[in-house]
Design a protein around this motif. Structure first.
Motif, PDB file in Angstrom:
ATOM      1  N   UNK A 103      47.260  42.832  61.448  1.00  0.00           N
ATOM      2  CA  UNK A 103      48.705  42.599  61.570  1.00  0.00           C
ATOM      3  C   UNK A 103      49.480  43.680  60.832  1.00  0.00           C
ATOM      4  N   UNK A 104      50.744  43.819  61.217  1.00  0.00           N
ATOM      5  CA  UNK A 104      51.603  44.806  60.553  1.00  0.00           C
ATOM      6  C   UNK A 104      51.771  44.456  59.077  1.00  0.00           C
ATOM      7  N   UNK A 105      51.896  43.168  58.772  1.00  0.00           N
ATOM      8  CA  UNK A 105      52.019  42.768  57.364  1.00  0.00           C
ATOM      9  C   UNK A 105      50.816  43.227  56.557  1.00  0.00           C
ATOM     10  N   UNK A 106      49.629  43.021  57.116  1.00  0.00           N
ATOM     11  CA  UNK A 106      48.415  43.489  56.447  1.00  0.00           C
ATOM     12  C   UNK A 106      48.390  44.994  56.341  1.00  0.00           C
ATOM     13  N   UNK A 107      48.765  45.682  57.413  1.00  0.00           N
ATOM     14  CA  UNK A 107      48.804  47.152  57.402  1.00  0.00           C
ATOM     15  C   UNK A 107      49.725  47.676  56.299  1.00  0.00           C
ATOM     16  N   UNK A 108      50.883  47.012  56.142  1.00  0.00           N
ATOM     17  CA  UNK A 108      51.839  47.466  55.119  1.00  0.00           C
ATOM     18  C   UNK A 108      51.274  47.196  53.726  1.00  0.00           C
ATOM     19  N   UNK A 109      50.726  46.006  53.526  1.00  0.00           N
ATOM     20  CA  UNK A 109      50.167  45.689  52.207  1.00  0.00           C
ATOM     21  C   UNK A 109      49.056  46.651  51.804  1.00  0.00           C
ATOM     22  N   UNK A 110      48.275  47.095  52.787  1.00  0.00           N
ATOM     23  CA  UNK A 110      47.156  47.994  52.479  1.00  0.00           C
ATOM     24  C   UNK A 110      47.491  49.463  52.737  1.00  0.00           C
ATOM     25  N   UNK A 111      48.700  49.756  53.208  1.00  0.00           N
ATOM     26  CA  UNK A 111      49.047  51.124  53.618  1.00  0.00           C
ATOM     27  C   UNK A 111      47.953  51.698  54.511  1.00  0.00           C
ATOM     28  N   UNK A 112      47.694  51.022  55.604  1.00  0.00           N
ATOM     29  CA  UNK A 112      46.581  51.387  56.490  1.00  0.00           C
ATOM     30  C   UNK A 112      46.722  52.791  57.056  1.00  0.00           C
ATOM     31  N   UNK A 113      45.605  53.428  57.210  1.00  0.00           N
ATOM     32  CA  UNK A 113      45.556  54.742  57.828  1.00  0.00           C
ATOM     33  C   UNK A 113      45.133  54.627  59.277  1.00  0.00           C
ATOM     34  N   UNK A 114      44.190  55.463  59.674  1.00  0.00           N
ATOM     35  CA  UNK A 114      43.714  55.421  61.044  1.00  0.00           C
ATOM     36  C   UNK A 114      43.320  56.797  61.505  1.00  0.00           C
ATOM     37  N   UNK A 115      43.103  56.895  62.827  1.00  0.00           N
ATOM     38  CA  UNK A 115      42.586  58.129  63.396  1.00  0.00           C
ATOM     39  C   UNK A 115      43.663  59.207  63.552  1.00  0.00           C
ATOM     40  N   UNK A 116      44.927  58.787  63.514  1.00  0.00           N
ATOM     41  CA  UNK A 116      45.995  59.757  63.759  1.00  0.00           C
ATOM     42  C   UNK A 116      46.691  60.210  62.474  1.00  0.00           C
ATOM     43  N   UNK A 117      46.077  59.906  61.328  1.00  0.00           N
ATOM     44  CA  UNK A 117      46.725  60.166  60.042  1.00  0.00           C
ATOM     45  C   UNK A 117      47.036  61.629  59.782  1.00  0.00           C
ATOM     46  N   UNK A 118      46.134  62.489  60.217  1.00  0.00           N
ATOM     47  CA  UNK A 118      46.283  63.915  59.927  1.00  0.00           C
ATOM     48  C   UNK A 118      47.616  64.445  60.439  1.00  0.00           C
ATOM     49  N   UNK A 119      47.908  64.188  61.702  1.00  0.00           N
ATOM     50  CA  UNK A 119      49.140  64.722  62.283  1.00  0.00           C
ATOM     51  C   UNK A 119      50.330  63.814  62.011  1.00  0.00           C
ATOM     52  N   UNK A 120      50.111  62.502  62.056  1.00  0.00           N
ATOM     53  CA  UNK A 120      51.246  61.567  62.060  1.00  0.00           C
ATOM     54  C   UNK A 120      51.437  60.793  60.761  1.00  0.00           C
TER      55      UNK A 120
END
Lengths: 470, 470
Positions: free
Chosen positions: A140-157
């Motif tokens: 969820x977005x709430x979880x993503x915000x709490x953990x400051x989630x990254x991902x595969x597009x982090x380098x550029x975005x």
């Protein structure tokens, strides 16, 4: 234990149907995606709106009851494991996309929105929400915000933090504050927005977020570069960036990971090479084509044995999905899967991959490594068995040495998974005692009774080690 | 007043040549670029390294002596005016670019580096440091970080905060902490890096920064669109973004500003139109050309009376320089120039511009408006005379109404100038009492003796007003 009076008041707030303290209900929320952490909450509560969250905070603050906000529990740092009991807060009633504002390029959402649902909703309007943790289908977005989630597009975005413009947060005392807004620029006081992003629910409860969107890139291309030499793959990564190309995705998988992923996904991934780079670029067609050609040339100049463009979007999507399934695939090997995210400056990737393999050999454990090579964000993963005490001890020692090496190379103990309960003992290795003291002072200032997700970020004891001079 | 013993100890730390408490020396640092704020410091100190800064902090903390870190004093919120005396810290000895790392795309700098010097140094290596406050020729990176400076490229590239990867900070107690690093991803604990960015020297003293660089865009084009209708210009801005084009620069100047700037710069700016948009796009040639054409079409469809590409880089540079000189040009009109930066969601630009003109008429004051239209970040500017008490009272009322309107439209009291001493009384309008309380708790936690730039951000008293419900 929740005192009867507190229970009665909590039920008055949310209704009996949204308060669950049955054994079965509590068991479901006693763990998250992190192996080896389990602890029963005293109750599971599903508030229906911000006002209810504020009332819950006030009651819990009065009775010193821990609050653990939880999305889908996909985090890998035991961030949502209720290690000190208390109430787990679910956001199943607060899961709406409130607005997609096409003029200001923002989305305003409740915390329970599933990441992929938001992505799809904005894509329909030609817009793009880049942060894409591998768990995005259920996180969820709430979880993503709490953990400051990254991902595969982090380098550029960038990561989740770079897309949070404003928050509504319920503090430990029940105060509701709003930070930021639909604003490209805002310097009215301290940057509370980004302080809350990644704070793992230890400073407050996020009840609404305004997110930045960007125009959808026009085109995208995907390619695989195969290597018989791990370090050549790592060198290609450095060389691409040093040539001033910032690809949308630059993922690395080593041979053990490739074998497992292919066995799981069956899409024809090569398993006879030592390493693969999955490279994507997006943007205007001309630029994508030019960048892909340049990157292919760089990979070849670094002894890639094959460089192949995906022939169709279906093939590209299959490659991406295979990469995203790496954890699930690895998890089939053994009863326990320990996935880490030691992160280094990208110039140090080759050294780090080499060190990981040496450390695995030294402690006689199997470590498969994949990850976001462009970010220097690696996921050394160990398929093991928690029941084998001897092996677990060696696994733990191996990972301690990996964290230590990452810090020695100018890196960090966690690039995108968070500290939670799992890495709390190691945090001081990165921050030093003064850094920890500064963070603790902030925690104490905003949550003096330590009810907000206690037992996370700050450890009761730290792992001793010789501090690396920086 | 600095006790003799403290003075002796401070001189022992920095050497007599770096400690100045002469009347003349103190007078020089008694004010910054903000009109109507002046206050003598007790001494001016120029430390030579981080260790000296830490020693100074310890001594000042012991004797409760305020510390005001200062770059070039170009801020517009009285952020570096020593309103409670104490010592002004200068960074003239800590002004080196320590490293430009082409593999990791980072620059590591001391706080005293001049912004433009850094830009030029990285440009020589084909790299780009985007944040470009109008004062960049003299402002320092340390000042930019403390104020989270914006600039003309904020819409596409973000602000200073978006380029700070790591910091070395001296805390009030003399502790030296390091945050972040050369890392694209780092979630080891709270995001102290971004908490310090924009904290105006009230939480600690920045002694080193690691900054993110990006590849230099290949090409750039510049154009002017002229309007006889203010709101048509504002509508063009919204329409460009809604059409999913994010230009590098999208600046707005109204007629009064144009007249003054042309009188100052003499580059042939039109002065017979009601408004001008200065539009730039950068990137690969094909993309720039396509975007410029699309934007020109949008401007024409919104009744621009003329849309003209700059014919050469010299002409483009003259236009940019003219825009950057707006404050200097306006400052020639009257003895006192009050420049504000009320900011709104960009969809509300047209309403805000209209409101500013109505408010100016209501209070019979002259307000020239220009600014970063693409960010919703406007600079309504009032040339006035501080000696004319009656007019100053009307000016103040007009700006209060402008702040109020900005907040009503979902905006903020300051987009890029900061709160400092000047806007502290208005901060509660944006944050509410609970937001202020949360920020004060953090300040108190990190600086319990309130020695770090006291009298800034938090006001002794707030301006009362009916709170706008959001």
């Amino acid at each position: 234990m929740i005192p009867n009076e507190a229970k009665k008041r909590l039920i008055e707030v949310v209704g009996a149907e949204n308060y669950d303290d049955t054994k079965a209900g509590r068991l479901v929320y006693s763990y998250d995606a992190t192996p080896q952490f389990q602890s029963l909450p005293d109750a599971v509560i599903a508030p229906r709106n911000t006002q209810e969250v504020a009332e819950i905070a006030k009651i819990c603050n009065e009775y010193r009851i821990p609050i653990v906000p939880r999305g889908s529990g996909t985090n890998l740092c035991a961030g949502t494991c209720p290690v000190e009991g208390g109430v787990v807060l679910l956001f199943k009633h607060m899961n709406r996309i409130l607005e997609i504002d096409e003029e200001n390029l923002t989305a305003t959402v409740q915390p329970g929105v599933v990441t992929l649902d938001l992505m799809k909703a904005v894509e329909e309007k030609g817009l793009f929400y880049p942060p894409d943790p591998s768990s995005m289908k259920i996180s969820t977005i709430g979880g993503n915000i709490n953990e400051n989630s990254g991902g595969l597009r982090g380098l550029k975005y960038g990561v989740t933090r770079d897309y949070v413009l404003g928050l509504e947060v319920v503090l430990a005392n029940g105060d509701v504050i709003r930070t930021g807004g639909k604003l490209a620029k805002d310097v009215a006081g301290y940057d509370l927005t980004r302080l809350f992003v990644g704070s793992e629910g230890t400073l407050g409860i996020i009840t609404e977020a305004t997110l930045k969107l960007i125009p959808m890139p026009e085109t995208k291309q995907t390619m695989l570069a195969l290597y018989q030499d791990l370090e050549a793959a790592a060198r290609s990564v450095s060389k691409i960036i040093a040539n001033k190309i910032i690809p949308a995705t630059l993922e690395f998988l080593d041979q053990p990971t490739l074998e497992v992923v292919e066995d799981y996904a069956r899409i024809g991934l090569p398993t006879d090479v030592k390493a693969v780079l999955l490279i994507e670029q997006d943007g205007p067609k001309e630029v994508v084509e030019r960048d892909m050609k340049k990157m292919a040339d760089i990979c070849r100049s670094e002894q890639a044995v094959s460089v192949q463009l995906a022939r169709s979007e279906e093939e590209a999507e299959a490659l991406r999905t295979a990469r995203r399934s790496a954890l699930s695939a690895l998890a089939r090997l053994k009863p326990t899967t320990i996935l880490e995210d030691a992160t280094v400056p990208r110039s140090e990737i080759a050294k780090m991959v080499k060190a990981i393999n040496e450390i695995a050999a030294k402690y006689q454990v199997k470590i498969c490594t994949f990850g976001h090579a462009g970010d220097g964000n690696l996921h050394p993963t160990c398929p093991t068995d928690a029941r084998d005490r001897d092996e677990m001890e060696r696994v733990e020692k191996a990972f301690e040495e990996i964290f230590s090496k990452a810090i020695e190379l100018g890196g960090t103990i966690t690039g995108e998974h968070g500290v939670g309960a799992m890495k709390a003992p190691y945090l001081e290795w990165k921050l030093g005692p003064a850094g920890i003291a500064a963070m603790k002072a902030i925690k104490q200032a905003l949550d003096p009774n330590n009810i907000m997700n206690p037992g996370k970020v700050f450890a009761k004891s730290t792992r001793k080690r010789v501090v690396v001079t920086r």
